[in-house]
Design a protein around this motif. Structure first.
Motif, PDB file in Angstrom:
ATOM      1  N   ASN A 662       0.820  -1.212   0.000  1.00  0.00           N
ATOM      2  CA  ASN A 662       0.000   0.000   0.000  1.00  0.00           C
ATOM      3  C   ASN A 662       0.856   1.266   0.000  1.00  0.00           C
ATOM      4  OD1 ASN A 662      -3.005  -0.980   0.629  1.00  0.00           O
ATOM      5  ND2 ASN A 662      -1.560  -2.268   1.787  1.00  0.00           N
ATOM      6  N   ARG A 665      -0.575   4.343  -1.888  1.00  0.00           N
ATOM      7  CA  ARG A 665      -1.650   5.054  -1.190  1.00  0.00           C
ATOM      8  C   ARG A 665      -1.119   5.943  -0.071  1.00  0.00           C
ATOM      9  NH1 ARG A 665      -5.780   2.882   1.714  1.00  0.00           N
ATOM     10  NH2 ARG A 665      -4.605   1.001   2.285  1.00  0.00           N
ATOM     11  N   PHE A 666      -0.038   5.471   0.559  1.00  0.00           N
ATOM     12  CA  PHE A 666       0.468   6.182   1.733  1.00  0.00           C
ATOM     13  C   PHE A 666       1.613   7.138   1.393  1.00  0.00           C
ATOM     14  CE2 PHE A 666      -0.811   2.094   4.131  1.00  0.00           C
ATOM     15  CZ  PHE A 666      -2.134   2.495   4.117  1.00  0.00           C
ATOM     16  N   GLY A 725      -4.429  -7.043   5.256  1.00  0.00           N
ATOM     17  CA  GLY A 725      -4.892  -5.937   6.082  1.00  0.00           C
ATOM     18  C   GLY A 725      -6.042  -6.271   6.995  1.00  0.00           C
ATOM     19  N   THR A 776      -9.974  -3.735   9.901  1.00  0.00           N
ATOM     20  CA  THR A 776      -8.936  -3.639   8.874  1.00  0.00           C
ATOM     21  C   THR A 776      -7.772  -2.816   9.392  1.00  0.00           C
ATOM     22  OG1 THR A 776      -9.863  -1.622   7.915  1.00  0.00           O
ATOM     23  CG2 THR A 776     -10.711  -3.739   7.080  1.00  0.00           C
ATOM     24  N   ASP A 778      -6.494  -0.311   7.833  1.00  0.00           N
ATOM     25  CA  ASP A 778      -6.763   1.108   7.617  1.00  0.00           C
ATOM     26  C   ASP A 778      -7.486   1.716   8.818  1.00  0.00           C
ATOM     27  OD1 ASP A 778      -5.555   0.852   5.222  1.00  0.00           O
ATOM     28  OD2 ASP A 778      -7.344   1.209   3.980  1.00  0.00           O
ATOM     29  N   GLN A 779      -8.413   0.976   9.404  1.00  0.00           N
ATOM     30  CA  GLN A 779      -9.124   1.480  10.585  1.00  0.00           C
ATOM     31  C   GLN A 779      -8.172   1.654  11.761  1.00  0.00           C
ATOM     32  OE1 GLN A 779     -12.195  -1.450  11.055  1.00  0.00           O
ATOM     33  NE2 GLN A 779     -13.591  -0.461   9.600  1.00  0.00           N
ATOM     34  N   ASP A 782      -6.104   4.785  11.039  1.00  0.00           N
ATOM     35  CA  ASP A 782      -6.928   5.989  11.114  1.00  0.00           C
ATOM     36  C   ASP A 782      -6.972   6.528  12.541  1.00  0.00           C
ATOM     37  OD1 ASP A 782      -8.623   7.974  10.034  1.00  0.00           O
ATOM     38  OD2 ASP A 782     -10.374   6.878  10.790  1.00  0.00           O
ATOM     39  N   LEU A 789      -6.112   8.465   8.771  1.00  0.00           N
ATOM     40  CA  LEU A 789      -5.970   7.964   7.408  1.00  0.00           C
ATOM     41  C   LEU A 789      -5.948   9.120   6.396  1.00  0.00           C
ATOM     42  CD1 LEU A 789      -5.714   5.178   6.114  1.00  0.00           C
ATOM     43  CD2 LEU A 789      -8.181   5.215   5.713  1.00  0.00           C
ATOM     44  N   GLU A 793      -3.461   9.459   3.203  1.00  0.00           N
ATOM     45  CA  GLU A 793      -3.940   9.542   1.825  1.00  0.00           C
ATOM     46  C   GLU A 793      -3.555  10.877   1.189  1.00  0.00           C
ATOM     47  OE1 GLU A 793      -8.058   8.778   2.281  1.00  0.00           O
ATOM     48  OE2 GLU A 793      -7.816   6.585   2.308  1.00  0.00           O
TER      49      GLU A 793
END
Length: 824
Positions: A662, A665-666, A725, A776, A778-779, A782, A789, A793
């Motif tokens: 990822n 994305r990051f 993830g 996940t 991502d959570q 975040d 997050l 992003e």
């Protein structure tokens, strides 16, 4: 007739040698042993002068350095024939006694000197002397013939004396008269008076000898009477045998055993075997070796509770009250125990109505309490027995390696005895006690068999109604016994044995529970044991909390009670020495009593830091937080330090792979990852760390270090991360949350699948913390990263790169002295 020649001349002043416990008489040649300085100095002076010395007896033999007043007035004047000095410093002197002498005007230098005057003996009337001489000779010979012991040389010497005065002197010297009596004989100037004194002493000695002979005869008569009674008893046994028509008569002991066993109400097959042993005993001689074995066996049978029961008290409310009074917390355990009692009560009611067989009442699972030491497994078994109104028996199985520990020894062995189960029932006195099989996971096996295999029959409700102990040889019903087992490690219990038991797990106490246990149970008990009254000591809650967190690290409360006892003893010393009348122990004064804190729990970071994420771990002694630090530097590959286990290393690799996948994305370029050495370190390198639940914290630390976005200091997380993830559930959430709260953490990231575990966390604690369920990665990011997050992003959309200023700050922290294996 004089005992000293009239022409004898002596010095007017001579050295004096004091002696203890003896008197020397004229005409004797005697050895004198001298060890005291005063005596040796007197002997040396006599040898330098005219070899004349006065031997005088002491009035008190315990005086080591006598003066003139401590000696008798009359002694024996002697010529020194020979002196020999020994290697040990003592002196042996051979003297020839010249005559009786009176000492006056004592003087003292290194030794005593005295003026002496010879005492001339007077003979008295010839006819009187002759009569006394004959009487003396006859009484002496009569005494010797009557059993008085003297050496043959002494007897011959005395009998050969023609002079009656010398004979009296020699008798007085050789007989064991008192020193006062011997001195009186020496001081008698008239020979007739001297003989009379000796005759009186001989009469007394004859009376003592007669009394000794009388006592000896009485003792012999007593022995003869006992022997006669033994033969009479043997004759009575033969007579009893004839009176019973040729059958052996029973002794009183056998008859008493028969009455006891008849009153037990034994089953027919058991009674038949016991009667056979009783008949064997009645036919044996009571002193036979086998008779003793059978007698011990029958005594054991008669003392067992074959039909003795205690009435069950199946009041659920009373049982709940007892459990709550005796133990704080352990709600799940208490609920299971009350359920067990409720089922037992309903079965009993149905059996009383005839709906089910009475044997079904006692059937049920065997409970096994598992958990770390000190959490109350053994004590709650005592509370169960108390609530039921049953006897309580504890059988320690730790280290048992012999099958006979459970089943007993066969009676053919010397020293045979029943097994521990039967011995426990014998001590309880009822056939339905609560039997605690303590430390069942520590059973061993050896050359004598496997005791865990013997327990299979004991704990199987389908078999234990006919349990046969090797020593008893007859079945004993164990179906009414309530068995409870305890274990620290259930995985060490053999599977076949574990299959017969229901596991009730005891988790470790949380700090709030330990505080309440300390206040309600431990502190009052320690005050009582150390002689303190409640008004003499006060320990604040803050002090107890610090004692729990900084001085103990355990699942239970045993060490906590020891530390409270240490504080109580030190206060008791201050109170007993009147230093204080009442002591108040606060958290600030605790080190005065217990020294420096042994454990230092982690605290949250002072500020949000790049590359440093907060994880949580679990140990059997409680939860805590750990910091995962990641540093990015030029190089290649990944470096893992901090004594990590294989599973934890795999979590780090999975987190790095997710970051690579990822990266776009990051805002993390592929070159950034490929051309950097990513060093992941978990502080406290002396403590082994293992487990998959640090995956979320490792991912947060890696992403933070690669992007330069700080991780939040007030967030701790636990959960396993996957390559795709997903955030997977973990165990020990309650302990981990408590450890994080102690460290000051307010926000917890946890797998959504663990939401049900939040019910185990006290409500007051839940209300002060924020829980963030995540499914996940991502959570997780975040919540864990500053800006969440969106910040990540935004970097990805802007295509930004990490600047040198965004490198992680070094985190220098000092962990506590925790020796437990941390399981992330």
């Amino acid at each position: 007739m004089p005992d000293v020649p009239t022409d004898t001349t002596i010095p007017a002043n001579v050295p004096v040698c004091p002696v203890r416990g003896s008197v020397i008489y004229p005409t004797m040649v005697q050895h004198i042993d001298a060890s005291r300085a005063i005596s040796i100095a007197a002997i040396d002076a006599a040898m330098l002068e005219e070899k004349t010395i006065l031997i005088v007896s002491q009035r008190d033999k315990d005086i080591d350095d006598p003066q003139g007043k401590d000696l008798y007035d009359v002694g024996t004047l002697c010529n020194v024939l020979r002196v020999r000095k020994n290697a040990d410093g003592t002196v042996q002197m051979l003297v020839s006694a010249v005559g009786r002498a009176r000492a006056t005007n004592y003087t003292r230098t290194d030794f005593l000197r005295a003026d002496v005057t010879l005492i001339r003996s007077e003979t008295g009337k010839a006819i009187e002397l002759q009569a006394l001489s004959r009487e003396l000779n006859e009484k002496f010979e009569s005494l010797i013939a009557g059993g008085k012991f003297l050496s043959s040389e002494a007897v011959t010497t005395i009998q050969n004396k023609e002079d009656a005065g010398e004979m009296a002197d020699f008798i007085a010297f050789n007989m064991d008269f008192r020193i006062e009596d011997k001195q009186a004989v020496l001081e008698a100037t008239r020979v007739t008076d001297r003989i009379r004194k000796v005759l009186t002493l001989l009469d007394g000695e004859a009376e003592v000898l007669n009394m000794q002979q009388k006592i000896r005869a009485q003792v012999k008569e007593e022995i003869d009477r006992n022997q006669r009674e033994y033969y009479l008893r043997e004759q009575m046994k033969v007579i009893q045998k004839e009176l019973h028509g040729g059958e052996d008569g029973e002794t009183d002991e056998t008859e008493e055993l028969r009455k006891k066993i008849d009153a037990l109400g034994l089953a027919p097959e058991v009674k038949k075997e016991i009667d056979r042993e009783l008949n064997r005993l009645s036919r044996m001689h009571p002193d036979a070796a086998e008779a003793s074995v059978i007698r011990t066996y029958l005594t054991t049978i008669s003392e067992l509770p074959w039909n003795t029961r205690s009435d069950d008290q199946l009041d659920i409310a009373t049982a709940a009250t007892i459990l709550d009074d005796d133990h704080y917390g352990l709600e799940k355990v208490k609920d299971r125990v009350l359920e067990f009692l409720a089922v037992r009560r309903l079965r009993k009611e149905r059996a009383e109505r005839g709906e089910i067989d009475a044997a079904e009442v006692n059937k049920g699972p065997i409970l096994v309490f598992t958990g770390p030491p000190g959490v109350g497994k053994t004590s709650i078994a005592q509370s169960i027995a108390k609530s039921l109104g049953r006897k309580y028996v504890r059988i320690a199985l730790g280290g048992a390696r012999d099958e006979s520990d459970i089943r007993g020894h066969r009676r053919t062995y010397i020293g045979a005895m029943p097994g521990r189960i039967i011995q426990g029932l014998r001590s309880a006195g009822t056939r339905n006690p609560v039997v605690l099989l303590d430390e069942v996971d520590k059973l061993g096996s050896g050359m004598q068999g496997d005791p865990s295999a013997a327990l299979l029959e004991v704990l199987d409700p389908a078999q234990n109604a006919n349990f046969t102990d090797h020593y008893l040889g007859v079945p004993f019903d164990l179906s009414e016994v309530m068995f409870i087992a305890t274990a620290n490690y259930p995985e060490q219990i053999p599977p076949a044995l574990m299959d017969r038991m229901e596991v009730i797990d005891f988790s470790s106490y949380i700090e709030q529970e330990k505080l309440q246990i300390a206040k309600r149970y431990l502190l009052p008990r320690q005050l009582n044991q150390n002689g303190l009254k409640p008004n003499q000591i006060a320990i604040t809650d803050a002090a107890l909390e610090k004692l729990i967190s900084h001085y103990t690290r355990e699942a239970g409360v045993r060490n906590l009670e020891r530390e409270i006892g240490t504080v109580a003893r030190k206060v008791a010393r201050r109170v007993a020495s009147s230093e204080v009348k009442r002591a108040k122990v606060t958290d600030k004064e605790l080190d005065r009593y217990l020294g420096q804190a042994r454990y230092m729990p982690e605290h949250e970071n002072r500020e949000d830091m790049v590359g440093v994420a907060t994880g949580m771990f679990y140990t059997p002694v409680g939860g805590d937080i750990l910091f995962i630090e990641t540093s990015v530097s030029p190089g290649r590959g990944m470096l893992l330090t901090g004594q990590l286990g294989d599973v934890m290393k795999e979590s780090a690799r999975a987190a790095l792979t997710y970051a690579k996948t990822n990266g776009d994305r990051f805002g993390i370029s592929k070159e950034r990852i490929d051309e950097s050495e990513i060093h992941i370190h978990v502080p406290a390198g002396g403590i082994p760390k293992e487990g998959p639940s640090a995956g979320g914290a490792m991912l947060t630390s890696i992403i933070s270090a690669l992007t330069g976005i700080p991780a939040r200091k007030d967030v701790a997380m636990t959960g396993e991360i996957t390559l795709t993830g997903r955030y997977l559930p973990i165990g020990g959430l309650k302990e981990k949350v408590l450890g994080a709260r102690r460290a000051g953490i307010r926000h917890i990231i946890m797998p959504k699948a663990n939401e049900g575990d939040l019910r185990d966390i006290p409500s007051d604690l839940r209300s002060t913390m924020h829980f963030h369920p995540a499914e996940t990665a991502d959570q997780v990011l975040d919540v864990a990263l500053v800006g969440g997050l969106k910040a990540l992003e935004a970097r990805g959309n802007g295509g930004g790169t990490v600047t040198p200023e965004a490198k992680p700050k070094p985190a220098r922290r000092k962990r506590g002295n925790d020796e437990a294996v941390a399981t992330a």
